[in-house]
Design an enzyme around this catalytic site. Structure first.
Site, PDB file in Angstrom:
ATOM      1  N   TYR A 194      36.271  45.858  45.658  1.00 38.30           N
ATOM      2  CA  TYR A 194      36.334  45.024  44.490  1.00 38.30           C
ATOM      3  C   TYR A 194      37.328  45.455  43.262  1.00 38.30           C
ATOM      4  O   TYR A 194      37.827  46.753  43.501  1.00 38.30           O
ATOM      5  CB  TYR A 194      34.923  45.110  43.893  1.00 38.30           C
ATOM      6  CG  TYR A 194      34.417  43.828  42.819  1.00 38.30           C
ATOM      7  CD1 TYR A 194      34.514  42.528  43.693  1.00 38.30           C
ATOM      8  CD2 TYR A 194      34.434  43.894  41.540  1.00 38.30           C
ATOM      9  CE1 TYR A 194      34.437  41.283  42.611  1.00 38.30           C
ATOM     10  CE2 TYR A 194      34.263  42.813  40.828  1.00 38.30           C
ATOM     11  CZ  TYR A 194      34.079  41.717  41.628  1.00 38.30           C
ATOM     12  OH  TYR A 194      33.752  40.692  40.680  1.00 38.30           O
ATOM     13  N   ASN A 213      27.703  26.193  49.808  1.00 40.85           N
ATOM     14  CA  ASN A 213      26.198  26.697  49.461  1.00 40.85           C
ATOM     15  C   ASN A 213      26.150  27.857  49.023  1.00 40.85           C
ATOM     16  O   ASN A 213      24.989  28.482  48.719  1.00 40.85           O
ATOM     17  CB  ASN A 213      25.712  26.621  51.163  1.00 40.85           C
ATOM     18  CG  ASN A 213      24.168  26.912  51.073  1.00 40.85           C
ATOM     19  OD1 ASN A 213      23.608  26.159  50.196  1.00 40.85           O
ATOM     20  ND2 ASN A 213      23.498  27.828  51.914  1.00 40.85           N
ATOM     21  N   GLY A 256      26.600  30.687  45.428  1.00 36.28           N
ATOM     22  CA  GLY A 256      25.966  30.528  44.171  1.00 36.28           C
ATOM     23  C   GLY A 256      26.896  29.631  43.443  1.00 36.28           C
ATOM     24  O   GLY A 256      26.461  28.705  42.665  1.00 36.28           O
ATOM     25  N   TRP A 306      38.916  34.976  38.258  1.00 35.55           N
ATOM     26  CA  TRP A 306      38.182  36.194  38.054  1.00 35.55           C
ATOM     27  C   TRP A 306      37.487  36.398  36.887  1.00 35.55           C
ATOM     28  O   TRP A 306      38.242  36.504  35.745  1.00 35.55           O
ATOM     29  CB  TRP A 306      39.086  37.520  38.378  1.00 35.55           C
ATOM     30  CG  TRP A 306      38.104  38.623  38.682  1.00 35.55           C
ATOM     31  CD1 TRP A 306      36.781  38.778  39.310  1.00 35.55           C
ATOM     32  CD2 TRP A 306      38.500  40.057  38.269  1.00 35.55           C
ATOM     33  NE1 TRP A 306      36.273  40.131  39.093  1.00 35.55           N
ATOM     34  CE2 TRP A 306      37.452  40.960  38.567  1.00 35.55           C
ATOM     35  CE3 TRP A 306      39.439  40.658  37.909  1.00 35.55           C
ATOM     36  CZ2 TRP A 306      37.545  42.309  38.569  1.00 35.55           C
ATOM     37  CZ3 TRP A 306      39.457  42.169  37.618  1.00 35.55           C
ATOM     38  CH2 TRP A 306      38.422  42.875  37.926  1.00 35.55           C
ATOM     39  N   LEU A 307      36.174  35.984  36.834  1.00 35.78           N
ATOM     40  CA  LEU A 307      35.468  35.885  35.425  1.00 35.78           C
ATOM     41  C   LEU A 307      35.671  37.200  34.556  1.00 35.78           C
ATOM     42  O   LEU A 307      35.740  37.275  33.509  1.00 35.78           O
ATOM     43  CB  LEU A 307      34.073  35.905  35.814  1.00 35.78           C
ATOM     44  CG  LEU A 307      33.195  35.517  34.458  1.00 35.78           C
ATOM     45  CD1 LEU A 307      33.443  34.036  33.969  1.00 35.78           C
ATOM     46  CD2 LEU A 307      31.625  35.421  34.895  1.00 35.78           C
TER      47      LEU A 307
END
Lengths: 373, 373
Positions: A94, A193, A195, A311-312
């Site tokens: 990540y 499908n 989130g 990317w939040l």
């Protein structure tokens, strides 16, 4: 956001990570001893000391609760989902990685128990969610710095509050920030499908946008199609159906999409690019297929397609906390109007985390695992 | 612009092509008979009736010169280069394709011989270049519609005028339109010895931008490096050198590039992406390697890289003829100040086109073939 790659080891991102963590992790796990205890100053948390398979590296531990300093907030966690990005973070894949050992979970909702003397933004009883990724939400209680938290209204369902801070925010920003879409315009996405996917369907429908939603074929595909259509999806097609000539019929009744949202990569993203209108944008926010995005030179030059990423965490870094709060309140309005619901959730007590982790990494599980404390 | 792919057959682009051609091809080759003649109304042109290998499908033919209508301009061509995009167009691999048979050549300079009664923009003696791609410049004379032409000042060298309308325009727009660069910022590009590449080096240097120029390794590489440095290149490295750890040393003295210009695709473009600063843009304008652009999901999401394409024909479609004229005049200013020179050229008489076509498709030929009439 299901992301692979080794970028997380890049120097610049390590710095991002450090900054994010220094803000939100001030009272990280005091891991000197992990013995169980009835001491009220000790709380339970899902901790990992190494990166790897979540089923192997995550353990339920007792942590010591820090004292509440002047700018701190004592929070009792209520519910926290298991998102793909949580799994990726534990695996070590990540864009930001916490210092280990770390408490898992980046999203969730808690209730304020007590506040320090100079805290003004929240009061006991308020609901709060993490301001940034890396907070470590899979625990019963914690003392956080006030600026690591954002208050949320209490008149929305608990599951909505617990799943509000990442996926609907990502969905809303991607719909707003890349192409100027107007009611009647269409959007295509894969992993519909997920989130984010479900939030995209609902927010798009609320904005008058028409969605073409790609999903992987699976047993009971019709059930999934029906459930996404109930959320507001105009078309739901499998990856295989997307490649068939019959897809052209869809575009007789709906404009070609100017925006594509890609959480898969590989062939699936190549197909999204093929469906985009000239000048359109594909925004990548995940890479579930663990394959890169491949774009033909012709599509870039002659069709003027644009490839971007979202990317939040970066969006938050580029915007003020007030702008994030405004985003949260906008989403709460959708929720209150019945236009945005939480994804189908399975609530699992924190202590049964192994069952929840296992379910969240199985393919084709349509319900989100939410840990309750 | 060396581009592959089948996009040229897409419906929307066929429309673009049709529009471009209906504007610039009004008096296209009257191909009913191609016999040689001394008739002054007949002129010579390099014509192709089929798509394929230029050496096989291009022939020198006599065409009939149309009468000069009220809005027409009779032009004697002076010089016209052979660009990679001309070759691609003949091969059938380009975003717009003329109706066949067609006259080859998209760029060049001619002198006005006579004008129709309602022509106001140019007069006999003026130099003119094509307003759009597809004019067919490889011919001795032609009658064109006034709006198919743009006047250029006569105080610049002939070779500069003949090579002004495509490559320097592409270079300038790519430097200006994607990232807001300031003096001292850096730009990385591949295919740096191409027509666009040389224009990028010179215009960037004139703007105070620092360039990192990637070239393919070849015999006499030092000679090529020296010649590009003479044009203003700060660094010239081979594709192999770009992959070595020593590249890091370059970025101790020069900022990471915010803009990458890609005319190759495949591995070369992957390497450009790797060198880009976070948030940077790679603009693809060609695909010499005949391989797609491959972007890791991580680079898109966590490094926020942007992938775009540039096609001058599309830029012209999106802008007015006056804006194109303004661009040409801006470039003429660079030329007059000695900041922009034509690439090394080999002048070849139109009749010796076979030699010129052969030379222009050979690898590592550093001089541009210019047909003279």
């Amino acid at each position: 956001m299901w992301v692979y790659g080794a970028l997380c080891r890049a120097r610049s991102l390590a710095r991002v990570q450090q900054e994010l963590f220094s803000a939100s992790w001030r009272r990280g796990p005091a891991c000197s001893s992990y013995s169980a205890s009835d001491d009220p100053s000790r709380v339970q948390a899902l901790v990992y000391g190494l990166h790897g398979d979540p089923a192997k590296v995550v353990e339920l531990k007792d942590l010591e609760l820090a004292a509440v300093g002047g700018s701190d907030v004592h929070v009792k966690m209520l519910a926290a989902p298991i998102n793909p990005s949580d799994i990726n973070m534990i695996q070590g894949n990540y864009g930001l990685l916490p210092k280990l050992p770390a408490v898992g979970g980046n999203e969730g909702v808690g209730q304020v128990v007590a506040v320090g003397s100079i805290v003004t933004g929240v009061k006991p009883g308020d609901w709060v969610i993490p301001a940034n990724a890396g907070l470590g939400t899979w625990r019963t209680e914690a003392v956080f710095s006030e600026d690591a938290l954002i208050g949320v209204p209490r008149d929305i369902p608990l599951q909505s509050a617990a799943t509000l801070g990442v996926n609907p925010c990502t969905a809303y920003r991607m719909l707003m920030d890349f192409e100027q879409l107007r009611p009647g315009d269409s959007v295509i996405q894969n992993a519909s499908n997920s989130g984010v996917g479900q939030a995209v369907i609902q927010i798009a429908a609320a904005l008058g946008l028409r969605t073409i939603n790609v999903v992987r074929d699976r047993p009971d595909i019709q059930k999934l199609k029906d459930s996404l259509k109930n959320l507001g999806a105009e078309h739901v097609v499998t990856e295989e159906e997307l490649r068939k000539p019959e897809m052209k019929n869809i575009f007789k009744a709906i404009p070609q999409p100017r925006l594509a949202l890609n959480c898969v990569g590989g062939k699936s993203s190549t197909e999204l690019l093929r469906q985009l209108a000239p000048g359109g944008t594909m925004v990548t926010y995940g890479g579930m297929a663990k394959q890169p995005v491949i774009a033909s030179v012709s599509l870039l030059i002659f069709k003027d397609l644009k490839l971007r990423g979202f990317w939040l965490s970066q969006w938050k870094k580029d915007h003020s906390p007030d702008q994030f709060k405004e985003l949260i309140l906008t989403l709460c309005d959708f929720i209150r109007r019945g236009q945005l619901t939480a994804p189908a959730c399975s609530e699992v007590p924190l202590q049964d985390y192994q069952r929840a982790l296992e379910a969240s990494t199985k393919p084709f599980v349509s319900s989100k695992q939410i840990l309750t404390m």
